[in-house]
Motif scaffolding. Structure first.
Motif, PDB file in Angstrom:
ATOM      1  N   LYS A  50     -72.058  46.883  68.963  1.00 23.74           N
ATOM      2  CA  LYS A  50     -71.708  48.204  69.499  1.00 23.74           C
ATOM      3  C   LYS A  50     -70.315  48.655  69.060  1.00 23.74           C
ATOM      4  O   LYS A  50     -70.130  49.782  68.623  1.00 23.74           O
ATOM      5  CB  LYS A  50     -71.816  48.164  71.023  1.00 23.74           C
ATOM      6  N   ASN A  51     -69.323  47.765  69.195  1.00 18.30           N
ATOM      7  CA  ASN A  51     -67.938  48.155  68.909  1.00 18.30           C
ATOM      8  C   ASN A  51     -67.349  47.502  67.661  1.00 18.30           C
ATOM      9  O   ASN A  51     -66.163  47.687  67.382  1.00 18.30           O
ATOM     10  CB  ASN A  51     -67.044  47.817  70.101  1.00 18.30           C
ATOM     11  N   SER A  52     -68.133  46.718  66.926  1.00 18.50           N
ATOM     12  CA  SER A  52     -67.567  46.039  65.762  1.00 18.50           C
ATOM     13  C   SER A  52     -68.672  45.635  64.783  1.00 18.50           C
ATOM     14  O   SER A  52     -69.853  45.695  65.096  1.00 18.50           O
ATOM     15  CB  SER A  52     -66.796  44.792  66.205  1.00 18.50           C
ATOM     16  N   THR A  53     -68.224  45.240  63.627  1.00 18.24           N
ATOM     17  CA  THR A  53     -69.099  44.691  62.597  1.00 18.24           C
ATOM     18  C   THR A  53     -68.493  43.367  62.160  1.00 18.24           C
ATOM     19  O   THR A  53     -67.292  43.291  61.884  1.00 18.24           O
ATOM     20  CB  THR A  53     -69.198  45.648  61.388  1.00 18.24           C
ATOM     21  N   THR A  54     -69.306  42.331  62.096  1.00 21.79           N
ATOM     22  CA  THR A  54     -68.824  41.004  61.707  1.00 21.79           C
ATOM     23  C   THR A  54     -69.369  40.645  60.335  1.00 21.79           C
ATOM     24  O   THR A  54     -70.570  40.695  60.101  1.00 21.79           O
ATOM     25  CB  THR A  54     -69.255  39.944  62.732  1.00 21.79           C
ATOM     26  N   LEU A  55     -68.454  40.284  59.441  1.00 23.14           N
ATOM     27  CA  LEU A  55     -68.823  39.811  58.111  1.00 23.14           C
ATOM     28  C   LEU A  55     -68.687  38.298  58.093  1.00 23.14           C
ATOM     29  O   LEU A  55     -67.632  37.762  58.439  1.00 23.14           O
ATOM     30  CB  LEU A  55     -67.897  40.402  57.048  1.00 23.14           C
ATOM     31  N   THR A  56     -69.742  37.614  57.693  1.00 28.70           N
ATOM     32  CA  THR A  56     -69.711  36.166  57.571  1.00 28.70           C
ATOM     33  C   THR A  56     -70.086  35.807  56.139  1.00 28.70           C
ATOM     34  O   THR A  56     -71.173  36.142  55.677  1.00 28.70           O
ATOM     35  CB  THR A  56     -70.690  35.490  58.545  1.00 28.70           C
ATOM     36  N   LEU A  57     -69.180  35.164  55.442  1.00 23.60           N
ATOM     37  CA  LEU A  57     -69.406  34.779  54.055  1.00 23.60           C
ATOM     38  C   LEU A  57     -69.413  33.259  53.959  1.00 23.60           C
ATOM     39  O   LEU A  57     -68.414  32.604  54.256  1.00 23.60           O
ATOM     40  CB  LEU A  57     -68.317  35.363  53.153  1.00 23.60           C
ATOM     41  N   THR A  58     -70.551  32.714  53.576  1.00 24.08           N
ATOM     42  CA  THR A  58     -70.686  31.285  53.336  1.00 24.08           C
ATOM     43  C   THR A  58     -71.015  31.125  51.855  1.00 24.08           C
ATOM     44  O   THR A  58     -71.941  31.751  51.353  1.00 24.08           O
ATOM     45  CB  THR A  58     -71.816  30.684  54.186  1.00 24.08           C
ATOM     46  N   TYR A  59     -70.249  30.312  51.171  1.00 23.41           N
ATOM     47  CA  TYR A  59     -70.491  30.120  49.748  1.00 23.41           C
ATOM     48  C   TYR A  59     -70.156  28.691  49.347  1.00 23.41           C
ATOM     49  O   TYR A  59     -69.505  27.956  50.084  1.00 23.41           O
ATOM     50  CB  TYR A  59     -69.703  31.118  48.903  1.00 23.41           C
ATOM     51  N   GLU A  60     -70.647  28.327  48.179  1.00 23.88           N
ATOM     52  CA  GLU A  60     -70.442  26.985  47.659  1.00 23.88           C
ATOM     53  C   GLU A  60     -69.878  27.097  46.253  1.00 23.88           C
ATOM     54  O   GLU A  60     -70.311  27.935  45.467  1.00 23.88           O
ATOM     55  CB  GLU A  60     -71.783  26.259  47.629  1.00 23.88           C
ATOM     56  N   GLN A  61     -68.917  26.260  45.950  1.00 21.97           N
ATOM     57  CA  GLN A  61     -68.374  26.201  44.604  1.00 21.97           C
ATOM     58  C   GLN A  61     -68.521  24.790  44.079  1.00 21.97           C
ATOM     59  O   GLN A  61     -68.445  23.823  44.840  1.00 21.97           O
ATOM     60  CB  GLN A  61     -66.905  26.601  44.583  1.00 21.97           C
ATOM     61  N   ARG A  62     -68.727  24.687  42.776  1.00 22.08           N
ATOM     62  CA  ARG A  62     -68.880  23.387  42.140  1.00 22.08           C
ATOM     63  C   ARG A  62     -67.870  23.252  41.011  1.00 22.08           C
ATOM     64  O   ARG A  62     -67.587  24.200  40.302  1.00 22.08           O
ATOM     65  CB  ARG A  62     -70.290  23.233  41.585  1.00 22.08           C
ATOM     66  N   GLY A  63     -67.366  22.048  40.864  1.00 18.75           N
ATOM     67  CA  GLY A  63     -66.453  21.740  39.769  1.00 18.75           C
ATOM     68  C   GLY A  63     -66.928  20.498  39.055  1.00 18.75           C
ATOM     69  O   GLY A  63     -67.363  19.531  39.681  1.00 18.75           O
ATOM     70  N   GLY A  64     -66.887  20.532  37.737  1.00 20.53           N
ATOM     71  CA  GLY A  64     -67.326  19.382  36.954  1.00 20.53           C
ATOM     72  C   GLY A  64     -66.406  18.192  37.160  1.00 20.53           C
ATOM     73  O   GLY A  64     -65.192  18.324  37.236  1.00 20.53           O
ATOM     74  N   PHE A  65     -66.989  17.025  37.252  1.00 25.36           N
ATOM     75  CA  PHE A  65     -66.200  15.800  37.426  1.00 25.36           C
ATOM     76  C   PHE A  65     -66.276  14.947  36.159  1.00 25.36           C
ATOM     77  O   PHE A  65     -65.301  14.742  35.477  1.00 25.36           O
ATOM     78  CB  PHE A  65     -66.690  15.019  38.645  1.00 25.36           C
ATOM     79  N   PHE A  66     -67.478  14.494  35.834  1.00 25.63           N
ATOM     80  CA  PHE A  66     -67.654  13.674  34.652  1.00 25.63           C
ATOM     81  C   PHE A  66     -69.097  13.790  34.197  1.00 25.63           C
ATOM     82  O   PHE A  66     -70.009  13.534  34.986  1.00 25.63           O
ATOM     83  CB  PHE A  66     -67.312  12.211  34.964  1.00 25.63           C
ATOM     84  N   ALA A  67     -69.293  14.200  32.970  1.00 35.25           N
ATOM     85  CA  ALA A  67     -70.633  14.359  32.384  1.00 35.25           C
ATOM     86  C   ALA A  67     -71.486  15.253  33.285  1.00 35.25           C
ATOM     87  O   ALA A  67     -71.187  16.416  33.457  1.00 35.25           O
ATOM     88  CB  ALA A  67     -71.279  13.010  32.122  1.00 35.25           C
ATOM     89  N   ASN A  68     -72.534  14.712  33.896  1.00 36.49           N
ATOM     90  CA  ASN A  68     -73.411  15.527  34.745  1.00 36.49           C
ATOM     91  C   ASN A  68     -73.119  15.341  36.232  1.00 36.49           C
ATOM     92  O   ASN A  68     -73.943  15.682  37.073  1.00 36.49           O
ATOM     93  CB  ASN A  68     -74.873  15.221  34.444  1.00 36.49           C
ATOM     94  N   ILE A  69     -71.970  14.829  36.577  1.00 38.53           N
ATOM     95  CA  ILE A  69     -71.573  14.638  37.973  1.00 38.53           C
ATOM     96  C   ILE A  69     -70.655  15.792  38.366  1.00 38.53           C
ATOM     97  O   ILE A  69     -69.677  16.088  37.683  1.00 38.53           O
ATOM     98  CB  ILE A  69     -70.852  13.294  38.179  1.00 38.53           C
ATOM     99  N   GLU A  70     -71.002  16.464  39.465  1.00 37.59           N
ATOM    100  CA  GLU A  70     -70.211  17.593  39.937  1.00 37.59           C
ATOM    101  C   GLU A  70     -69.689  17.331  41.345  1.00 37.59           C
ATOM    102  O   GLU A  70     -70.313  16.612  42.119  1.00 37.59           O
ATOM    103  CB  GLU A  70     -71.067  18.862  39.968  1.00 37.59           C
ATOM    104  N   LEU A  71     -68.569  17.957  41.656  1.00 39.18           N
ATOM    105  CA  LEU A  71     -68.027  17.944  43.009  1.00 39.18           C
ATOM    106  C   LEU A  71     -68.295  19.316  43.610  1.00 39.18           C
ATOM    107  O   LEU A  71     -68.096  20.336  42.955  1.00 39.18           O
ATOM    108  CB  LEU A  71     -66.533  17.665  42.987  1.00 39.18           C
ATOM    109  N   ALA A  72     -68.763  19.350  44.843  1.00 34.64           N
ATOM    110  CA  ALA A  72     -69.107  20.620  45.485  1.00 34.64           C
ATOM    111  C   ALA A  72     -68.256  20.821  46.732  1.00 34.64           C
ATOM    112  O   ALA A  72     -67.922  19.873  47.440  1.00 34.64           O
ATOM    113  CB  ALA A  72     -70.590  20.645  45.855  1.00 34.64           C
ATOM    114  N   GLY A  73     -67.928  22.079  46.975  1.00 32.76           N
ATOM    115  CA  GLY A  73     -67.207  22.453  48.187  1.00 32.76           C
ATOM    116  C   GLY A  73     -67.927  23.611  48.847  1.00 32.76           C
ATOM    117  O   GLY A  73     -68.338  24.555  48.182  1.00 32.76           O
ATOM    118  N   ARG A  74     -68.126  23.529  50.153  1.00 36.05           N
ATOM    119  CA  ARG A  74     -68.785  24.600  50.904  1.00 36.05           C
ATOM    120  C   ARG A  74     -67.743  25.237  51.814  1.00 36.05           C
ATOM    121  O   ARG A  74     -67.038  24.545  52.546  1.00 36.05           O
ATOM    122  CB  ARG A  74     -69.929  24.042  51.728  1.00 36.05           C
ATOM    123  N   PHE A  75     -67.680  26.564  51.762  1.00 34.42           N
ATOM    124  CA  PHE A  75     -66.664  27.300  52.498  1.00 34.42           C
ATOM    125  C   PHE A  75     -67.318  28.403  53.322  1.00 34.42           C
ATOM    126  O   PHE A  75     -68.352  28.942  52.934  1.00 34.42           O
ATOM    127  CB  PHE A  75     -65.650  27.921  51.539  1.00 34.42           C
TER     128      PHE A  75
END
Length: 127
Positions: free
Chosen positions: A94-119
């Motif tokens: 009624k009095n507001s709008t809420t934005l919720t952003l959930t996303y994931e980022q990946r960074g290469g570690f070694f060969a086909n191994i990745e590190l992921a972060g969820r925010f």
């Protein structure tokens, strides 16, 4: 014989194998840092962009979702942050709008191994 024994007592230091292990661990820690630190820098930028949305006056609680997404994407692109806004949830109240952003980022570690972060970030628009 006594001379060899006293010589062994005088020698101290690290042999080659433990030295290689220390170097390997240090290289792995540096590699993890170069993958994870940029993710957290991007996350700080995303948090700042969301925080400044309402202050600019371009975004209001009554704006269509399409325009909110477009403005948010433009600001993220301007700050060189490449994330998908597919998971942006806009909840109208009624009095507001809420934005919720959930996303994931990946960074290469070694060969086909990745590190992921969820925010996740949430911003309430009241104007």
């Amino acid at each position: 014989m006594i001379n060899k024994l006293s010589m062994l007592k005088k020698q101290s230091g690290m042999s080659m194998l433990p030295l290689l292990m220390v170097i390997l661990v240090a290289v792995m820690l540096i590699r993890v840092a170069t993958s994870v630190v940029p993710m957290y820098f991007d996350d700080k930028i995303v948090a700042q962009v969301l925080q400044n949305l309402e202050e600019s006056g371009k975004i209001t609680k009554k704006m269509p979702v399409r325009k909110i997404r477009a403005e948010l994407q433009e600001r993220l692109t301007r700050n060189r942050v490449d994330i998908s806004l597919d998971d942006l949830v806009v909840q109208r109240r009624k009095n507001s709008t809420t934005l919720t952003l959930t996303y994931e980022q990946r960074g290469g570690f070694f060969a086909n191994i990745e590190l992921a972060g969820r925010f996740q970030h949430q911003k309430e628009l009241t104007k």
